[in-house]
Design a protein around this motif. Structure first.
Motif, PDB file in Angstrom:
ATOM      1  N   LEU A 167     -29.638 -22.688  -6.902  1.00 34.35           N
ATOM      2  CA  LEU A 167     -29.511 -21.358  -7.510  1.00 34.35           C
ATOM      3  C   LEU A 167     -28.617 -21.435  -8.734  1.00 34.35           C
ATOM      4  O   LEU A 167     -27.479 -21.904  -8.659  1.00 34.35           O
ATOM      5  CB  LEU A 167     -28.912 -20.370  -6.506  1.00 34.35           C
ATOM      6  CG  LEU A 167     -28.574 -18.984  -7.075  1.00 34.35           C
ATOM      7  CD1 LEU A 167     -29.830 -18.240  -7.515  1.00 34.35           C
ATOM      8  CD2 LEU A 167     -27.816 -18.147  -6.044  1.00 34.35           C
ATOM      9  N   PHE A 198     -34.800 -14.696  -8.827  1.00 38.02           N
ATOM     10  CA  PHE A 198     -34.145 -14.142  -7.637  1.00 38.02           C
ATOM     11  C   PHE A 198     -33.398 -12.900  -8.133  1.00 38.02           C
ATOM     12  O   PHE A 198     -32.192 -12.913  -8.309  1.00 38.02           O
ATOM     13  CB  PHE A 198     -33.194 -15.226  -7.104  1.00 38.02           C
ATOM     14  CG  PHE A 198     -32.466 -14.888  -5.843  1.00 38.02           C
ATOM     15  CD1 PHE A 198     -33.132 -14.424  -4.730  1.00 38.02           C
ATOM     16  CD2 PHE A 198     -31.090 -15.086  -5.760  1.00 38.02           C
ATOM     17  CE1 PHE A 198     -32.444 -14.146  -3.569  1.00 38.02           C
ATOM     18  CE2 PHE A 198     -30.397 -14.815  -4.601  1.00 38.02           C
ATOM     19  CZ  PHE A 198     -31.077 -14.338  -3.504  1.00 38.02           C
ATOM     20  N   TYR A 226     -35.189 -14.625   4.167  1.00 39.48           N
ATOM     21  CA  TYR A 226     -33.972 -15.240   3.611  1.00 39.48           C
ATOM     22  C   TYR A 226     -32.769 -14.594   4.287  1.00 39.48           C
ATOM     23  O   TYR A 226     -32.505 -13.411   4.111  1.00 39.48           O
ATOM     24  CB  TYR A 226     -33.940 -14.969   2.105  1.00 39.48           C
ATOM     25  CG  TYR A 226     -32.871 -15.675   1.288  1.00 39.48           C
ATOM     26  CD1 TYR A 226     -31.674 -16.107   1.825  1.00 39.48           C
ATOM     27  CD2 TYR A 226     -33.070 -15.885  -0.066  1.00 39.48           C
ATOM     28  CE1 TYR A 226     -30.708 -16.742   1.043  1.00 39.48           C
ATOM     29  CE2 TYR A 226     -32.119 -16.515  -0.864  1.00 39.48           C
ATOM     30  CZ  TYR A 226     -30.933 -16.937  -0.286  1.00 39.48           C
ATOM     31  OH  TYR A 226     -29.993 -17.547  -1.064  1.00 39.48           O
ATOM     32  N   GLU A 269     -28.911 -14.431   4.301  1.00 39.54           N
ATOM     33  CA  GLU A 269     -27.914 -14.652   3.238  1.00 39.54           C
ATOM     34  C   GLU A 269     -26.512 -14.309   3.735  1.00 39.54           C
ATOM     35  O   GLU A 269     -26.278 -13.194   4.221  1.00 39.54           O
ATOM     36  CB  GLU A 269     -28.290 -13.730   2.067  1.00 39.54           C
ATOM     37  CG  GLU A 269     -27.259 -13.531   0.990  1.00 39.54           C
ATOM     38  CD  GLU A 269     -27.221 -14.695   0.027  1.00 39.54           C
ATOM     39  OE1 GLU A 269     -26.433 -15.614   0.263  1.00 39.54           O
ATOM     40  OE2 GLU A 269     -27.988 -14.650  -0.967  1.00 39.54           O
ATOM     41  N   GLY A 306     -24.024 -14.535   1.566  1.00 33.83           N
ATOM     42  CA  GLY A 306     -23.340 -14.129   0.330  1.00 33.83           C
ATOM     43  C   GLY A 306     -22.869 -15.352  -0.421  1.00 33.83           C
ATOM     44  O   GLY A 306     -22.327 -16.287   0.176  1.00 33.83           O
ATOM     45  N   SER A 307     -23.087 -15.330  -1.729  1.00 37.29           N
ATOM     46  CA  SER A 307     -22.679 -16.482  -2.537  1.00 37.29           C
ATOM     47  C   SER A 307     -21.166 -16.668  -2.438  1.00 37.29           C
ATOM     48  O   SER A 307     -20.407 -15.708  -2.528  1.00 37.29           O
ATOM     49  CB  SER A 307     -23.089 -16.245  -3.993  1.00 37.29           C
ATOM     50  OG  SER A 307     -22.808 -17.392  -4.749  1.00 37.29           O
ATOM     51  N   GLY A 308     -20.752 -17.912  -2.214  1.00 35.62           N
ATOM     52  CA  GLY A 308     -19.324 -18.202  -2.128  1.00 35.62           C
ATOM     53  C   GLY A 308     -18.713 -17.885  -0.774  1.00 35.62           C
ATOM     54  O   GLY A 308     -17.484 -17.934  -0.620  1.00 35.62           O
ATOM     55  N   ALA A 309     -19.543 -17.597   0.231  1.00 38.65           N
ATOM     56  CA  ALA A 309     -19.010 -17.302   1.576  1.00 38.65           C
ATOM     57  C   ALA A 309     -18.207 -18.492   2.090  1.00 38.65           C
ATOM     58  O   ALA A 309     -18.500 -19.644   1.748  1.00 38.65           O
ATOM     59  CB  ALA A 309     -20.164 -17.004   2.534  1.00 38.65           C
ATOM     60  N   GLY A 313     -28.979 -19.317   2.923  1.00 38.13           N
ATOM     61  CA  GLY A 313     -28.086 -19.548   1.784  1.00 38.13           C
ATOM     62  C   GLY A 313     -26.755 -18.846   1.969  1.00 38.13           C
ATOM     63  O   GLY A 313     -26.596 -17.976   2.827  1.00 38.13           O
ATOM     64  N   GLY A 314     -25.817 -19.261   1.137  1.00 39.14           N
ATOM     65  CA  GLY A 314     -24.476 -18.681   1.164  1.00 39.14           C
ATOM     66  C   GLY A 314     -23.502 -19.581   1.903  1.00 39.14           C
ATOM     67  O   GLY A 314     -23.644 -19.801   3.104  1.00 39.14           O
ATOM     68  N   ARG A 363     -21.873 -26.062   1.616  1.00 34.21           N
ATOM     69  CA  ARG A 363     -21.153 -26.912   0.653  1.00 34.21           C
ATOM     70  C   ARG A 363     -21.242 -28.403   0.942  1.00 34.21           C
ATOM     71  O   ARG A 363     -20.638 -29.197   0.259  1.00 34.21           O
ATOM     72  CB  ARG A 363     -19.662 -26.585   0.676  1.00 34.21           C
ATOM     73  CG  ARG A 363     -19.362 -25.172   0.453  1.00 34.21           C
ATOM     74  CD  ARG A 363     -18.854 -24.948  -0.970  1.00 34.21           C
ATOM     75  NE  ARG A 363     -18.000 -23.805  -0.938  1.00 34.21           N
ATOM     76  CZ  ARG A 363     -18.429 -22.581  -0.700  1.00 34.21           C
ATOM     77  NH1 ARG A 363     -19.709 -22.365  -0.514  1.00 34.21           N
ATOM     78  NH2 ARG A 363     -17.591 -21.575  -0.668  1.00 34.21           N
ATOM     79  N   VAL A 422     -30.552 -23.100   0.313  1.00 35.28           N
ATOM     80  CA  VAL A 422     -30.177 -22.709  -1.053  1.00 35.28           C
ATOM     81  C   VAL A 422     -28.704 -23.018  -1.277  1.00 35.28           C
ATOM     82  O   VAL A 422     -27.861 -22.668  -0.452  1.00 35.28           O
ATOM     83  CB  VAL A 422     -30.398 -21.188  -1.268  1.00 35.28           C
ATOM     84  CG1 VAL A 422     -29.981 -20.785  -2.688  1.00 35.28           C
ATOM     85  CG2 VAL A 422     -31.849 -20.806  -1.013  1.00 35.28           C
ATOM     86  N   THR A 423     -28.420 -23.695  -2.400  1.00 36.45           N
ATOM     87  CA  THR A 423     -27.005 -23.857  -2.773  1.00 36.45           C
ATOM     88  C   THR A 423     -26.811 -23.443  -4.231  1.00 36.45           C
ATOM     89  O   THR A 423     -27.599 -23.797  -5.107  1.00 36.45           O
ATOM     90  CB  THR A 423     -26.499 -25.310  -2.579  1.00 36.45           C
ATOM     91  OG1 THR A 423     -27.347 -26.198  -3.265  1.00 36.45           O
ATOM     92  CG2 THR A 423     -26.449 -25.702  -1.122  1.00 36.45           C
ATOM     93  N   GLY A 424     -25.768 -22.662  -4.441  1.00 38.49           N
ATOM     94  CA  GLY A 424     -25.416 -22.199  -5.779  1.00 38.49           C
ATOM     95  C   GLY A 424     -24.012 -22.638  -6.152  1.00 38.49           C
ATOM     96  O   GLY A 424     -23.815 -23.487  -7.029  1.00 38.49           O
ATOM     97  N   THR A 425     -23.013 -22.089  -5.453  1.00 39.14           N
ATOM     98  CA  THR A 425     -21.616 -22.371  -5.765  1.00 39.14           C
ATOM     99  C   THR A 425     -21.312 -23.867  -5.705  1.00 39.14           C
ATOM    100  O   THR A 425     -20.611 -24.398  -6.576  1.00 39.14           O
ATOM    101  CB  THR A 425     -20.706 -21.603  -4.777  1.00 39.14           C
ATOM    102  OG1 THR A 425     -21.076 -20.223  -4.830  1.00 39.14           O
ATOM    103  CG2 THR A 425     -19.247 -21.740  -5.137  1.00 39.14           C
ATOM    104  N   GLY A 426     -21.827 -24.542  -4.694  1.00 37.77           N
ATOM    105  CA  GLY A 426     -21.570 -25.981  -4.538  1.00 37.77           C
ATOM    106  C   GLY A 426     -22.040 -26.761  -5.755  1.00 37.77           C
ATOM    107  O   GLY A 426     -21.368 -27.682  -6.227  1.00 37.77           O
TER     108      GLY A 426
HETATM  109  C1  1GP Z   1     -26.598 -16.861  -2.943  1.00 37.45           C
HETATM  110  O1  1GP Z   1     -27.162 -17.897  -0.938  1.00 37.45           O
HETATM  111  C2  1GP Z   1     -27.017 -18.116  -2.277  1.00 37.45           C
HETATM  112  O2  1GP Z   1     -27.649 -15.964  -2.921  1.00 37.45           O
HETATM  113  C3  1GP Z   1     -26.124 -19.271  -2.615  1.00 37.45           C
HETATM  114  O3  1GP Z   1     -24.833 -19.169  -2.044  1.00 37.45           O
HETATM  115  O4  1GP Z   1     -23.357 -19.773  -3.925  1.00 37.45           O
HETATM  116  O5  1GP Z   1     -22.515 -19.918  -1.582  1.00 37.45           O
HETATM  117  O6  1GP Z   1     -24.200 -21.552  -2.423  1.00 37.45           O
HETATM  118  P1  1GP Z   1     -23.676 -20.168  -2.527  1.00 37.45           P
END
Ligand code: 1GP
Length: 250
Positions: A23, A80, A173, A175, A177-180, A204-205, A208, A225-229
């Motif tokens: 993400l 998204f 999905y 979730e 939350g991003s950065g949980a 996701g969320g 890490r 799904v990974t975003g913050t990592g």
């Molecule tokens: C956010 O689930 C995704 O919609 C990604 O979460 O940023 O914690 O990886 P992270």
């Protein structure tokens, strides 16, 4: 009708047991940096790039970010969106989702109704998806006015997921939350998968590490799904490879 991006994801899940999505939030870095991140994620084995964010993922930044990602990585881009403004014409597909546990008609159906003609006009592939937010929920939980699923109530998550499946949504999905601080609990993933059977489960969320991702796939997740990592890692390719090698071929 199932389109090529959804088909690709189903094929990866069928062959490897799980798929990985990276993400990228267009509001977090320049389009050039997003392109570099996506290229490194592709080299680490990610299967497609999701582009979106709760705040500011719109307009020129969104379009330029999508263009750079496609050019650098060669991967499909799945939007998204947090609302109508999260749509753009140069992506491949869109998670056409309803936030099933929102209290707000905006996130249940209104943005979708206003966005549907744009999805058609832009020839985006709509991938019907039920979106369910679990505690702590983060920014998206607040923005989406979600009645967060308590972490110790897997049966509530399973009930929402099953409702999504009965509506005909082909993906669910869950979730955190991003950065949980922590991902969705494994017991909840298992309960939801038992209810869903063949419907694909995205988690996701707060994921890490390869170990955390593997535990979720072992519990029943099919798309991680990974975003913050990815955003925070010094070596995106290595981080993504850690996740993909932990979840594929289990
Ligand atoms: C956010 O689930 C995704 O919609 C990604 O979460 O940023 O914690 O990886 P992270």
């Amino acid at each position: 009708m199932i389109g090529p991006v959804e088909e690709m994801l189903a094929t990866v899940v069928g062959a490897a047991g799980a798929a990985h999505l990276t993400l990228i939030d267009p509001d977090t870095q320049s389009p050039e940096d997003a392109g570099r991140m996506a290229k490194a994620a592709a080299e680490g084995g990610t299967d497609a790039i999701m582009v979106g964010g709760s705040v500011g993922a719109a307009g020129r930044a969104l379009e330029d970010t999508v263009a750079a990602i496609k050019e650098e990585s060669g991967l499909s881009v799945i939007l998204f969106p947090s609302g109508v403004s999260g749509l753009c014409s140069n992506a491949d597909a869109v998670f056409f989702m309803s936030l099933l546990n929102s209290r707000s008609a905006s996130y249940l159906i209104e943005n979708q109704a206003l966005g549907a003609p744009l999805v058609y006009k832009y020839s985006l592939e709509p991938i019907p998806m039920a979106y369910v937010i679990v505690e702590p929920g983060g920014t998206v939980g607040w923005v989406g006015d979600a009645k967060l699923i308590p972490r110790n109530k897997p049966e509530l998550a399973a009930a929402y997921a099953l409702a999504g499946k009965y509506f005909g949504m082909r993906m669910v999905y869950l979730e955190a939350g991003s950065g949980a601080n922590e991902p969705v609990p494994r017991q909840m993933v298992a309960a939801v998968k038992r209810a869903l059977k063949e419907t694909l489960l995205i988690i996701g969320g707060g994921i890490r590490s390869g170990e955390a991702a593997r535990a979720l796939v072992a519990a029943g997740a099919e798309i991680i799904v990974t975003g913050t990592g990815v955003e925070r890692s010094e070596n995106v390719e290595d981080f993504v490879r850690e996740i993909t090698s932990a979840i594929k071929g289990l």
